[in-house]
Design a protein around this motif. Sequence first.
Motif, short mmCIF file in Angstrom:
data_model
loop_
_atom_site.label_atom_id
_atom_site.label_comp_id
_atom_site.label_asym_id
_atom_site.label_seq_id
_atom_site.Cartn_x
_atom_site.Cartn_y
_atom_site.Cartn_z
N ALA A 21 0.82 -1.22 0.00
CA ALA A 21 0.00 0.00 0.00
C ALA A 21 0.85 1.26 0.00
CB ALA A 21 -0.93 -0.01 1.21
N VAL A 22 1.99 1.21 0.68
CA VAL A 22 2.95 2.32 0.72
C VAL A 22 4.31 1.73 0.37
CG1 VAL A 22 4.08 4.03 2.18
CG2 VAL A 22 1.62 3.62 2.43
N PRO A 40 -4.37 9.92 -6.96
CA PRO A 40 -5.67 9.31 -7.23
C PRO A 40 -6.13 8.44 -6.08
CG PRO A 40 -3.95 8.18 -8.46
CD PRO A 40 -3.30 9.37 -7.84
N ASN A 41 -7.41 8.08 -6.10
CA ASN A 41 -7.95 7.17 -5.08
C ASN A 41 -7.13 5.89 -5.04
OD1 ASN A 41 -9.94 9.03 -4.62
ND2 ASN A 41 -11.59 7.81 -5.51
N GLY A 42 -6.83 5.43 -3.82
CA GLY A 42 -6.05 4.21 -3.66
C GLY A 42 -4.54 4.41 -3.76
N ALA A 43 -4.10 5.68 -3.82
CA ALA A 43 -2.66 5.94 -3.96
C ALA A 43 -1.90 5.71 -2.67
CB ALA A 43 -2.42 7.38 -4.45
N GLY A 44 -2.61 5.64 -1.53
CA GLY A 44 -1.94 5.38 -0.26
C GLY A 44 -1.83 6.58 0.65
N VAL A 220 3.21 13.98 -4.84
CA VAL A 220 2.21 13.20 -5.56
C VAL A 220 2.51 11.71 -5.37
CG1 VAL A 220 1.08 12.76 -7.78
CG2 VAL A 220 2.05 15.02 -7.29
N LEU A 221 1.50 10.97 -4.89
CA LEU A 221 1.61 9.52 -4.75
C LEU A 221 0.84 8.84 -5.87
CD1 LEU A 221 1.09 8.79 -0.93
CD2 LEU A 221 3.24 8.98 -2.18
N ALA A 222 1.35 7.73 -6.32
CA ALA A 222 0.65 6.87 -7.29
C ALA A 222 1.01 5.43 -6.97
CB ALA A 222 1.04 7.22 -8.72
N GLN A 223 0.01 4.60 -6.76
CA GLN A 223 0.21 3.18 -6.43
C GLN A 223 1.15 3.01 -5.24
OE1 GLN A 223 1.41 1.41 -10.18
NE2 GLN A 223 -0.71 1.33 -10.90
N PRO A 239 4.18 15.86 -16.92
CA PRO A 239 3.37 14.97 -17.76
C PRO A 239 2.93 13.69 -17.04
CG PRO A 239 5.27 15.76 -18.97
CD PRO A 239 5.48 16.18 -17.55
N ALA A 240 3.78 13.17 -16.17
CA ALA A 240 3.43 11.96 -15.44
C ALA A 240 2.26 12.21 -14.49
CB ALA A 240 4.64 11.45 -14.65
N VAL A 241 2.22 13.39 -13.88
CA VAL A 241 1.11 13.74 -13.00
C VAL A 241 -0.17 13.88 -13.81
CG1 VAL A 241 0.19 15.49 -11.42
CG2 VAL A 241 2.61 14.86 -11.32
N ARG A 242 -0.09 14.53 -14.96
CA ARG A 242 -1.27 14.67 -15.81
C ARG A 242 -1.81 13.31 -16.23
NH1 ARG A 242 -2.24 19.68 -18.09
NH2 ARG A 242 -0.77 21.31 -17.50
N GLU A 243 -0.91 12.40 -16.51
CA GLU A 243 -1.32 11.07 -16.96
C GLU A 243 -1.96 10.26 -15.83
OE1 GLU A 243 -2.00 7.80 -19.30
OE2 GLU A 243 -1.25 9.76 -19.98
N VAL A 244 -1.29 10.23 -14.68
CA VAL A 244 -1.72 9.35 -13.59
C VAL A 244 -2.81 9.98 -12.73
CG1 VAL A 244 -0.95 8.19 -11.47
CG2 VAL A 244 0.48 8.14 -13.52
N TYR A 245 -2.67 11.27 -12.46
CA TYR A 245 -3.59 11.91 -11.51
C TYR A 245 -4.73 12.63 -12.21
CZ TYR A 245 -5.18 14.55 -7.44
OH TYR A 245 -5.93 15.08 -6.43
N MET A 246 -4.40 13.40 -13.24
CA MET A 246 -5.40 14.26 -13.85
C MET A 246 -6.07 13.65 -15.08
SD MET A 246 -3.44 17.90 -13.64
CE MET A 246 -2.61 18.41 -12.16
N GLY A 247 -5.43 12.67 -15.69
CA GLY A 247 -5.97 12.13 -16.94
C GLY A 247 -5.13 12.62 -18.10
N SER A 248 -4.97 11.78 -19.08
CA SER A 248 -4.05 12.07 -20.18
C SER A 248 -4.51 13.23 -21.05
CB SER A 248 -3.87 10.82 -21.05
OG SER A 248 -5.12 10.39 -21.57
#
Length: 268
Positions: A21-22, A40-44, A220-223, A239-248
């Motif tokens: 989880a972390v 995003p939801n579930g990022a920890g 920013v956390l992801a997975q 760009p990685a934040v836009r892809e993972v958090y905000m949407g591509s």
Amino acid sequence: MSEQYVLETRNLVKEFKGFVAVDDVNLQIRQGDIHALIGPNGAGKTTVFNLLTKFLPPSRGQILYKGEDITALKSAAIARKGIVRSFQISAVFPHMTALENIRVALQTFENTSYSFWKSGNSLHKLNQRCMELLDEVGLAGFANTTTVELAYGRKRALELATTLAMEPEILLLDEPTQGMGSEDVDRVVELVRKAAKGRTVLMVEHNLSVVSKLCDRITVLAQGAVLTEGDYATVSADPAVREVYMGSDGSGERGVAAEDNQTVEAAQ
């Protein structure tokens, strides 16, 4: 050196029966900053909060406060050191007045718990401080109002006041604007800004408009892992934040601000 950070994690890991989880999280929270933890939801995010305040034990890694390793401490000892948190769900007593809620928090902090052989009047000495805290969050006029009668935004303000009664050095706020309309959000933003004077704030927040207005630094956390870190301009352009958090599609802030903020951490 860790002395420049008031709160720090080193290679922090939390596993649940094989699910990570972390994942190797390294945070450095600077004294006096308002620091946001987003993703995003579930990022920890809430799981990290639970690790920092020892509602959960870490699987591996270290937590340092002012350079001191506090990994092995219990949650009560963490709070006594001045690391105090709020929760996503308002945690106040609904059938007590606003003043009585603050007084309970002060009793806990000052170790003046009620005893059956003491008169209730013995608690009145705390009322002046209660009123100061209520005034600080704009609730002085609601001191004798039963909490269940307060509007949602005012309940969250009361929760912030009960947290401030513990005199935190580090204030951890978990989704302080969750479920609020724009008017209440603006009020809470100002309350957080006011509460941050003279202390450090670490907050989980989905509303990027709030983050952009308040925060000095953003992680920013992801997975379960740190994706990137920086100020709002740096993070929002990544760009990685836009892809993972905000949407591509880069629609980002509008989409996040429009969320209903009903977050359930997958790890819990």
